[in-house]
Design a protein around this motif. Structure first.
Motif, short mmCIF file in Angstrom:
data_model
loop_
_atom_site.label_atom_id
_atom_site.label_comp_id
_atom_site.label_asym_id
_atom_site.label_seq_id
_atom_site.Cartn_x
_atom_site.Cartn_y
_atom_site.Cartn_z
N THR A 33 0.83 -1.20 0.00
CA THR A 33 0.00 0.00 0.00
C THR A 33 0.86 1.26 0.00
O THR A 33 1.85 1.33 0.73
N LEU A 59 -4.83 11.04 7.55
CA LEU A 59 -4.80 10.25 6.33
C LEU A 59 -5.64 10.94 5.26
O LEU A 59 -6.75 11.41 5.54
N THR A 74 -8.57 1.61 -3.72
CA THR A 74 -8.35 2.94 -3.15
C THR A 74 -9.24 3.20 -1.94
O THR A 74 -10.29 2.59 -1.77
N TYR A 89 -0.66 11.33 3.42
CA TYR A 89 -1.10 11.97 4.65
C TYR A 89 -0.86 13.47 4.50
O TYR A 89 -0.08 13.90 3.67
N GLY A 125 0.32 5.58 0.27
CA GLY A 125 -0.71 6.52 0.69
C GLY A 125 -0.19 7.92 0.84
O GLY A 125 1.01 8.19 0.72
N THR A 159 -5.30 6.23 0.22
CA THR A 159 -4.38 5.12 0.04
C THR A 159 -4.72 4.37 -1.23
O THR A 159 -5.85 4.44 -1.74
N THR A 191 -3.65 0.40 -3.02
CA THR A 191 -2.90 -0.83 -2.91
C THR A 191 -2.22 -1.16 -4.24
O THR A 191 -2.49 -0.52 -5.27
N CYS A 217 4.07 11.33 1.53
CA CYS A 217 3.81 10.03 0.93
C CYS A 217 4.27 8.94 1.89
O CYS A 217 5.26 9.12 2.62
#
Length: 115
Positions: free
Chosen positions: A33, A47, A57, A37, A35, A50, A52, A95
């Motif tokens: 994953t 957050l 998503t 933030y 993502g 995200t 995968t 990231c």
């Protein structure tokens, strides 16, 4: 080890758009994953979205419908397309890459949305 480098932040007026990029290097095969933030001044990190490796998503409520997270596995790169930006979207966007036994962070990129 995985290294992450973000780019694409900047200053934009409310209603504008920005696209952030995050390039991963190192042991990228271990990452499932990725993502994004963000942390606004005086607030906790939260957050944003995200994605995968299989391109599933997730979006936090405040950005749903305005932000789009994408990923190019061949380029080991994740993207965050941000549209209809609001002043409350201002913050440092970081990231992250999640591997089975480690979480990696980029250095962050500043996004400032003026009203």
């Amino acid at each position: 080890q995985v290294q992450l480098v973000e780019s694409g932040g900047g200053l934009v007026q409310a209603g504008g758009s920005l696209r952030l990029s995050c390039v991963a290097s190192g042991s990228t095969n271990s990452v499932n994953t990725m993502g994004w933030y963000r942390q606004a001044p005086g607030k906790q990190r939260e957050l944003v979205a995200t994605i995968t490796r299989g391109l599933n998503t997730y979006y936090a409520g405040p950005v749903k419908g305005r932000f789009t997270v994408a990923r190019d596995n061949a380029k080991n790169t994740a993207y965050l397309q941000m549209t209809s930006l609001k002043p409350e979207d201002t913050g440092v966007y970081s990231c992250t890459a999640i591997a089975p036994f480690a979480i990696y962070w980029g250095q962050g990129t500043q996004v400032t949305v003026s009203s």
